[in-house]
Design an enzyme around this catalytic site. Structure first.
Site, PDB file in Angstrom:
ATOM      1  N   GLN A  42       0.797  -1.220   0.000  1.00  0.00           N
ATOM      2  CA  GLN A  42       0.000   0.000   0.000  1.00  0.00           C
ATOM      3  C   GLN A  42       0.834   1.277   0.000  1.00  0.00           C
ATOM      4  O   GLN A  42       0.347   2.323  -0.404  1.00  0.00           O
ATOM      5  CB  GLN A  42      -0.950  -0.009   1.205  1.00  0.00           C
ATOM      6  CG  GLN A  42      -1.980  -1.126   1.100  1.00  0.00           C
ATOM      7  CD  GLN A  42      -2.929  -1.160   2.286  1.00  0.00           C
ATOM      8  OE1 GLN A  42      -2.656  -1.819   3.271  1.00  0.00           O
ATOM      9  NE2 GLN A  42      -4.028  -0.450   2.195  1.00  0.00           N
ATOM     10  N   ARG A 100       3.722   0.291  12.906  1.00  0.00           N
ATOM     11  CA  ARG A 100       3.403  -1.016  12.311  1.00  0.00           C
ATOM     12  C   ARG A 100       3.595  -0.940  10.799  1.00  0.00           C
ATOM     13  O   ARG A 100       3.023  -0.069  10.133  1.00  0.00           O
ATOM     14  CB  ARG A 100       1.942  -1.390  12.637  1.00  0.00           C
ATOM     15  CG  ARG A 100       1.553  -2.690  11.990  1.00  0.00           C
ATOM     16  CD  ARG A 100       0.116  -3.138  12.263  1.00  0.00           C
ATOM     17  NE  ARG A 100      -0.138  -4.310  11.455  1.00  0.00           N
ATOM     18  CZ  ARG A 100      -1.286  -4.605  10.860  1.00  0.00           C
ATOM     19  NH1 ARG A 100      -2.341  -3.824  11.016  1.00  0.00           N
ATOM     20  NH2 ARG A 100      -1.401  -5.692  10.126  1.00  0.00           N
ATOM     21  N   HIS A 145       1.028  -9.403   4.636  1.00  0.00           N
ATOM     22  CA  HIS A 145      -0.099  -8.472   4.461  1.00  0.00           C
ATOM     23  C   HIS A 145      -0.511  -8.541   2.985  1.00  0.00           C
ATOM     24  O   HIS A 145      -0.464  -7.562   2.245  1.00  0.00           O
ATOM     25  CB  HIS A 145       0.315  -7.054   4.874  1.00  0.00           C
ATOM     26  CG  HIS A 145      -0.846  -6.147   5.198  1.00  0.00           C
ATOM     27  ND1 HIS A 145      -0.981  -5.499   6.397  1.00  0.00           N
ATOM     28  CD2 HIS A 145      -1.938  -5.781   4.481  1.00  0.00           C
ATOM     29  CE1 HIS A 145      -2.090  -4.759   6.401  1.00  0.00           C
ATOM     30  NE2 HIS A 145      -2.688  -4.920   5.234  1.00  0.00           N
ATOM     31  N   ASN A 189      -2.091 -10.752   8.365  1.00  0.00           N
ATOM     32  CA  ASN A 189      -3.056  -9.672   8.542  1.00  0.00           C
ATOM     33  C   ASN A 189      -4.420 -10.058   7.972  1.00  0.00           C
ATOM     34  O   ASN A 189      -4.527 -10.469   6.822  1.00  0.00           O
ATOM     35  CB  ASN A 189      -2.569  -8.425   7.800  1.00  0.00           C
ATOM     36  CG  ASN A 189      -3.575  -7.292   7.889  1.00  0.00           C
ATOM     37  OD1 ASN A 189      -3.779  -6.716   8.957  1.00  0.00           O
ATOM     38  ND2 ASN A 189      -4.241  -6.983   6.785  1.00  0.00           N
ATOM     39  N   GLU A 190      -5.438  -9.915   8.778  1.00  0.00           N
ATOM     40  CA  GLU A 190      -6.827 -10.106   8.351  1.00  0.00           C
ATOM     41  C   GLU A 190      -7.020 -11.307   7.424  1.00  0.00           C
ATOM     42  O   GLU A 190      -7.361 -11.147   6.244  1.00  0.00           O
ATOM     43  CB  GLU A 190      -7.361  -8.841   7.667  1.00  0.00           C
ATOM     44  CG  GLU A 190      -7.492  -7.666   8.600  1.00  0.00           C
ATOM     45  CD  GLU A 190      -8.382  -6.539   8.039  1.00  0.00           C
ATOM     46  OE1 GLU A 190      -8.878  -6.678   6.915  1.00  0.00           O
ATOM     47  OE2 GLU A 190      -8.574  -5.549   8.747  1.00  0.00           O
ATOM     48  N   ASN A 329      -8.280  -5.688  14.149  1.00  0.00           N
ATOM     49  CA  ASN A 329      -8.539  -4.514  13.325  1.00  0.00           C
ATOM     50  C   ASN A 329     -10.030  -4.238  13.414  1.00  0.00           C
ATOM     51  O   ASN A 329     -10.838  -5.067  13.004  1.00  0.00           O
ATOM     52  CB  ASN A 329      -8.168  -4.763  11.866  1.00  0.00           C
ATOM     53  CG  ASN A 329      -6.668  -4.960  11.673  1.00  0.00           C
ATOM     54  OD1 ASN A 329      -5.879  -4.749  12.605  1.00  0.00           O
ATOM     55  ND2 ASN A 329      -6.266  -5.347  10.480  1.00  0.00           N
ATOM     56  N   TYR A 331     -13.187  -1.345  12.843  1.00  0.00           N
ATOM     57  CA  TYR A 331     -13.564  -0.074  12.229  1.00  0.00           C
ATOM     58  C   TYR A 331     -14.995   0.338  12.516  1.00  0.00           C
ATOM     59  O   TYR A 331     -15.284   1.484  12.765  1.00  0.00           O
ATOM     60  CB  TYR A 331     -13.398  -0.161  10.700  1.00  0.00           C
ATOM     61  CG  TYR A 331     -11.961  -0.178  10.258  1.00  0.00           C
ATOM     62  CD1 TYR A 331     -11.319   1.002   9.914  1.00  0.00           C
ATOM     63  CD2 TYR A 331     -11.240  -1.368  10.193  1.00  0.00           C
ATOM     64  CE1 TYR A 331      -9.991   1.010   9.509  1.00  0.00           C
ATOM     65  CE2 TYR A 331      -9.909  -1.368   9.794  1.00  0.00           C
ATOM     66  CZ  TYR A 331      -9.290  -0.182   9.451  1.00  0.00           C
ATOM     67  OH  TYR A 331      -7.979  -0.167   9.067  1.00  0.00           O
ATOM     68  N   GLU A 397      -5.285  -2.037  14.058  1.00  0.00           N
ATOM     69  CA  GLU A 397      -5.863  -1.048  13.149  1.00  0.00           C
ATOM     70  C   GLU A 397      -7.168  -0.564  13.753  1.00  0.00           C
ATOM     71  O   GLU A 397      -7.899  -1.338  14.381  1.00  0.00           O
ATOM     72  CB  GLU A 397      -6.195  -1.643  11.764  1.00  0.00           C
ATOM     73  CG  GLU A 397      -5.002  -1.909  10.893  1.00  0.00           C
ATOM     74  CD  GLU A 397      -5.379  -2.479   9.528  1.00  0.00           C
ATOM     75  OE1 GLU A 397      -6.488  -2.199   9.028  1.00  0.00           O
ATOM     76  OE2 GLU A 397      -4.554  -3.215   8.965  1.00  0.00           O
TER      77      GLU A 397
END
Ligand code: NOJ
Length: 504
Positions: A42, A100, A145, A189-190, A329, A331, A397
């Site tokens: 990213q 991170r 990731h 990650n996720e 994470n 949101y 996150e």
């Protein structure tokens, strides 16, 4: 005017009813860890430079038509491969205790295998870790990731293939050995988003659509890979102090009504999204509800066995307890209602989970259509405490998107204030253990199949018009800084009550 005043006053009175007001004192513990987050694909750019191998994302974004909404790529992204020093400094300027980042597997091991090392890639991460430490921060490193080496994929090794596990363990061993100063390791990650998007609906690289089958195979293998890395780490690196965990994405799933079928639907939603990853790590096996539903639908759909692979007794034992902290994470919150059982003619994850998701009318909604519901985070923390025996939770996150048109990101300030206050409330009033908060994200970056349309950063970047990719602080930088420096914020006026009557 008078009418407005009276309305405001009565609203305030109503809001401040004793049991609605938060009771925490606004103070995070002294050793609480704040941070900021990013990930390799990213932000780094330099997709084919200095000996880096290609990842499935490098390939995916080159498809025609583009699978990315605004036809963009991460070829350059934030150019952080070159500006890493500046970026570490920007994060340090927030006053935080951790940064991170993630390691790009093909930048270090271009083919994915550890037999050929790209020294320049390794050097990049060694220096990055040193720089983070130099600024007094703890490096929090994600091993995977989502950027799988394309070479592995081309050779049939993706997350639906069990053989990838060993290759992944070798890669993980290599980075752990070479980056001994990392303070927290995140294996994956996720995994839910990765498995669903990459092997279920195909919206993410490598773009495989195998809904209700490929996604479960991926989940099964990725969980075993996580456990294998955790066991290897504990066995082979006994002197290392870093904690290790996997990072799951868990939202809060609020029943749309108190009808039993909606309450059950919300529980189903939780178990299929979150429990499916946390239950194996904490208890060793799938949540019973998930196991039962997928087996039952598979049978009726005509499969000879469940589409959800099962763990052997040995695997259950191997997997149980493979975390030093619960990395999450978080949101948003969704309002969940029940839907009818779908026909058995079609295999889809959506039919297994069998819910419909929505938002409640009084919820504020952010740019991506995600509800800003601070009470959800407190509920989620309470649920973790109850179901997983009071683990140490780390928010790896948490954040909100804007559309990139302004530096006055009031929504982010409101979001952090109200979410942090609810986290504090959970810590002080409900006695939940939270050890850190690492918001997403340090700077605006490539948001996967959504390209650059959603901006989560503390620092803005004008990807379209600014070739210099200048990082400009949004208003939330100062706000976050003030919290981080004092470890304190004002919660008594942050009206975000337990019962969802009013949301800041
Ligand atoms: C989850 C992912 O880990 C990250 O890569 C993504 O950009 C954010 N959430 C926001 O969607």
């Amino acid at each position: 005017m008078l009418f407005k005043l009276v309305t405001t006053l009565s609203l305030l009175l109503w809001i401040c009813k004793a049991d609605d007001v938060l009771k925490n004192n606004g103070q995070f513990p002294r050793n609480f860890m704040f941070g900021a987050a990013s990930s390799a694909y990213q932000i780094e750019g330099a997709w084919n430079e200095d000996g880096k191998g290609l990842s499935t994302w490098d390939h995916f974004v080159r498809r025609t038509p583009s699978p990315v909404v605004d036809n963009t790529t991460g070829d350059v992204a934030c150019d952080s491969y070159r500006r890493w020093k500046e970026d570490v400094k920007l994060v340090a300027d927030l006053g935080v205790q951790s940064y991170r980042f993630s390691i790009s597997w093909p930048r270090i091991l271009p083919s994915g295998y550890d037999k050929h090392v790209n020294e320049k890639g390794l050097e990049f991460y060694k220096q990055l870790v040193q720089e983070i430490i130099k600024h007094g921060m703890v490096p929090v490193a994600t091993i995977f990731h989502w950027d799988l080496p394309q070479f592995l994929f081309d050779n049939g090794l993706d997350w639906t293939n069990e053989e990838l596990i060993n290759v992944f363990v070798r890669y993980a061993r290599f980075v752990i050995k070479n980056l001994p100063e990392v303070g927290y390791w995140i294996t994956i990650n996720e995994p839910r988003v990765h498995c669903r998007r990459s092997y279920g609906d195909g919206l993410h690289a490598p773009g495989v659509s195998d809904d209700g089958i490929g996604d479960y195979k991926c989940t099964y293998n990725i969980l075993k890979a996580h456990a294998a890395v955790y066991r290897m780490y504990k066995r082979e690196f006994p002197r290392y102090k870093a904690k290790m965990g996997m990072v799951v994405d868990c939202q809060w799933y609020e029943p749309a009504s108190n009808r039993p079928e909606d309450v059950e639907a919300a529980e189903r939603h939780y178990q299929f999204e979150c429990g499916m990853y946390l239950h194996p790590i904490f208890q060793g096996d799938w949540p019973p509800l998930v196991k039962y539903r997928v087996a039952e639908r598979s049978r009726r759909e005509g499969y000879t066995k469940s589409r959800l692979p099962s763990f052997t007794a040995e695997e259950v034992k191997f997997m149980r307890g493979t975390q030093d902290f619960l990395g999450v994470n978080h949101y948003s919150t969704t309002s969940v209602s029940n839907v009818q059982e779908a026909s058995y003619n079609e295999t889809r994850f959506a039919h297994d989970i069998r819910v419909s998701i929505n938002r409640k009318l009084n919820w504020e909604v952010s740019f991506l259509g995600w509800g800003v519901v601070p009470t959800g985070v407190r509920r989620l923390l309470n649920l973790f405490k109850e179901r997983y025996n009071d683990p140490d939770v780390m928010f790896t996150e948490i954040g909100v998107a804007d559309d990139g048109t302004t530096l006055r990101d009031d929504i982010r300030i409101r979001y952090f204030r109200s979410y942090f206050c609810n986290i504090l409330e959970a810590m002080q009033v409900d006695k939940v253990s939270v050890v850190g908060i690492i918001p997403w994200s340090a700077m605006d970056s490539f948001e996967w199949h959504r390209g650059y349309e959603a901006r989560f950063g503390f620092y803005a970047i004008d990807f379209e018009n600014d070739p210099q990719l200048l990082r400009r602080p949004k208003m939330s930088v100062n706000y976050y800084k003030s919290i981080v420096e004092s470890k304190r914020l004002h919660c008594n006026t942050a009206v975000s009550v337990w019962n969802d009557k009013e949301i800041l």
